[in-house]
Design a protein around this motif. Structure first.
Motif, PDB file in Angstrom:
ATOM      1  N   ASN A 283       1.080  -0.998   0.060  1.00 23.70           N
ATOM      2  CA  ASN A 283       0.042   0.449   0.038  1.00 23.70           C
ATOM      3  C   ASN A 283       0.999   1.570   0.168  1.00 23.70           C
ATOM      4  O   ASN A 283       0.708   1.918   0.140  1.00 23.70           O
ATOM      5  N   LYS A 308      -3.167  -0.501   8.149  1.00 27.20           N
ATOM      6  CA  LYS A 308      -3.183  -0.340   6.351  1.00 27.20           C
ATOM      7  C   LYS A 308      -3.321  -1.890   5.656  1.00 27.20           C
ATOM      8  O   LYS A 308      -3.871  -2.769   4.628  1.00 27.20           O
ATOM      9  N   SER A 310      -5.311  -4.485   4.671  1.00 24.24           N
ATOM     10  CA  SER A 310      -6.716  -4.864   3.915  1.00 24.24           C
ATOM     11  C   SER A 310      -6.352  -3.881   2.666  1.00 24.24           C
ATOM     12  O   SER A 310      -7.490  -4.393   0.859  1.00 24.24           O
ATOM     13  N   ARG A 311      -5.688  -3.385   2.284  1.00 20.24           N
ATOM     14  CA  ARG A 311      -5.262  -2.338   1.419  1.00 20.24           C
ATOM     15  C   ARG A 311      -4.690  -2.725   0.350  1.00 20.24           C
ATOM     16  O   ARG A 311      -4.489  -2.177  -0.683  1.00 20.24           O
ATOM     17  N   ASN A 312      -3.595  -3.589   0.240  1.00 18.04           N
ATOM     18  CA  ASN A 312      -2.591  -4.221  -0.007  1.00 18.04           C
ATOM     19  C   ASN A 312      -3.513  -5.586  -0.892  1.00 18.04           C
ATOM     20  O   ASN A 312      -4.179  -5.969  -0.876  1.00 18.04           O
ATOM     21  N   ALA A 313      -3.055  -4.996  -2.543  1.00 17.29           N
ATOM     22  CA  ALA A 313      -3.521  -5.825  -2.970  1.00 17.29           C
ATOM     23  C   ALA A 313      -2.709  -7.175  -3.212  1.00 17.29           C
ATOM     24  O   ALA A 313      -1.477  -7.320  -3.377  1.00 17.29           O
ATOM     25  N   ARG A 326      -7.808  -8.837  -1.713  1.00 14.62           N
ATOM     26  CA  ARG A 326      -7.319  -7.747  -0.697  1.00 14.62           C
ATOM     27  C   ARG A 326      -6.609  -9.353   0.158  1.00 14.62           C
ATOM     28  O   ARG A 326      -7.602 -10.528   0.189  1.00 14.62           O
ATOM     29  N   SER A 350      -8.521  -4.070  10.815  1.00 15.13           N
ATOM     30  CA  SER A 350      -6.780  -4.468  10.025  1.00 15.13           C
ATOM     31  C   SER A 350      -6.484  -3.330  11.272  1.00 15.13           C
ATOM     32  O   SER A 350      -5.175  -3.575  11.442  1.00 15.13           O
TER      33      SER A 350
END
Length: 440
Positions: A283, A308, A310-313, A326, A350
């Motif tokens: 992220n 954060k 949950s924002r890592n693709a 995710r 998260s």
């Protein structure tokens, strides 16, 4: 689970007071060693997880407990542990703590010289700025408070264990100096500690499938042998040499330890529910370029798990799984080495996961501090299924933690301070949501 852990410690009955306890990382580590613990945690969401996981908890402000409820703490708590909030010290924070570093160092020295609590509080109020900056003083204030506690018969904590981001290393060095000099006891000689070298450790070197850096302080009363930091069990991960030290590297280098180091653990080995191959896109930017996202493959340790996460693709090489994908909260917990079914509860999960101490790393640190043999890592995979909210144990934990069977009691931190993700950055969560430097 059973083990000889507690009996093997140099303390007859180690019992941990975990300040800023979060959702339970250090307490789960203590359970692995068969050592009881009591956690004090400010955040309501983290407390909900702790109750569901069966962990003893006080939903309370650490500072207020010291000021108003210290004599209610169990008298036989003999190990002080914790990681004060680090937002203002971390690279990702606003830097208020770094700017106040000299002032905080001065306060540490004043506490050791016997300056009273009221005067310290007045100075902190005059400092202004982010109130979380002062929380780094709380472990020292607890250690000093214990020396004049009637409930404890003025008995000091036998062991002190502190962990934080590398930016706090300078303050842990000041702590070390203060503890070795001796803490003030009214009408008595100073209480001195032996302190191990303050050092920043890499969690993947202890079997955690992510790169994360934590700076550790371990101290024991001077009457005991000097403590040592935990020896690494695995190779470290170097992004410039991603193959070195991994499962595919068959070197048998001793690296200065008694036994060959194991390969670092790739995240694909623990995220067993994910179909490989896959890669995770950070992220955060890298190399000073916010648009250049770092990438880790499933055959490498993950990036630092932050609030954060949950924002890592998650990307896949074909269209079998639609992008963007995710990481789930249980998967993020697994990368932190929590049990796969750890009962994450409450809101802002998260943030809870990212704030936590990795239990496997915590186990290594506590085992070194208490001189306890390491148990098998299989205990990490043991079930932590959610406690039934109607069960006697769950009700007892909630009554002890909140003095209420449902919701919060009158002594819990006020609701306006318990908001979830939208205000977490401006209130007082346990630790930094963003540790970009730790991901290196």
């Amino acid at each position: 689970m059973t083990s000889s852990g507690a009996a093997a410690s140099f303390l007859a009955k180690p019992y941990i007071l975990d300040l800023f306890a979060g959702p339970g990382g250090l307490d789960v580590a203590a359970e692995m060693l068969d050592v009881p613990s009591l956690g004090i945690e400010w955040d309501k969401n983290a407390c909900e997880t702790r109750y569901a996981a069966g962990l003893r908890t006080w939903h309370a402000d650490v500072s207020e407990v010291r000021q108003k409820r210290f004599e209610e703490l169990d008298a036989d708590l003999n190990v002080l542990a914790g990681g004060p909030p680090c937002q203002t010290y971390s690279v990702a924070g606003n830097g208020a703590g770094r700017k106040a570093l000299e002032k905080v160092e001065k306060l540490i020295h004043q506490l050791v010289e016997g300056v009273g609590e009221a005067e310290i509080d007045e100075q902190l109020e005059r400092m202004g700025g982010d109130p979380r900056t002062a929380l780094v003083l709380e472990p020292l204030r607890y250690a000093i408070k214990a020396l004049d506690s009637p409930n404890r018969n003025r008995r000091p904590f036998d062991v002190i264990v502190l962990e934080q981001v590398p930016a706090v290393k300078a303050l842990w060095e000041v702590y070390k100096e203060a503890l070795e000099k001796g803490l003030p006891r009214e009408g008595g000689t100073p209480v001195r500690y032996n302190v191990a070298e303050v050092k920043t450790l890499h969690t993947e070197a202890y079997g955690v499938p992510q790169t994360r850096r934590r700076t550790i302080l371990i101290a024991r009363l001077s009457e005991y042998d000097a403590p040592r930091l935990p020896a690494p069990t695995h190779h470290g991960f170097d992004l410039r040499k991603p193959e070195q030290g991994g499962p595919q590297d068959i070197r048998s280098a001793l690296d200065g330890v008694a036994a060959p180091l194991l390969p670092w653990v790739p995240m694909g080995d623990v995220l067993k529910g994910r179909e490989a191959p896959f890669e995770i896109v950070s992220n955060y930017g890298s190399g000073g370029d916010p648009k250049k996202r770092g990438i880790r493959t499933d055959r490498q340790p993950s990036f630092t798990v932050t609030g954060k996460v949950s924002r890592n693709a998650v990307r896949h090489p074909d269209d079998r799984i639609p992008d963007p994908d995710r990481l789930t909260i249980p998967e993020a917990g697994i990368l932190q080495t929590f049990p796969p079914d750890y009962p994450w509860d409450g809101g802002d999960r998260s943030q809870q996961v990212g704030n936590a101490v990795p239990p496997l790393f915590g186990m290594h640190v506590l085992a070194a501090a208490l001189n306890i043999p390491l148990p098998s890592e299989k205990v990490l995979r043991e079930s932590r299924a959610r406690l039934d909210t109607e069960s006697t144990k769950y009700k007892k934990l909630r009554l002890e933690g909140c003095d209420a069977e449902k919701g919060c009691g009158t002594d819990c931190p006020k609701p306006e301070g318990q908001a979830s993700s939208s205000t977490a950055a401006t209130s007082r969560p346990r630790t930094s949501a963003s540790e970009k430097s730790s991901a290196k």
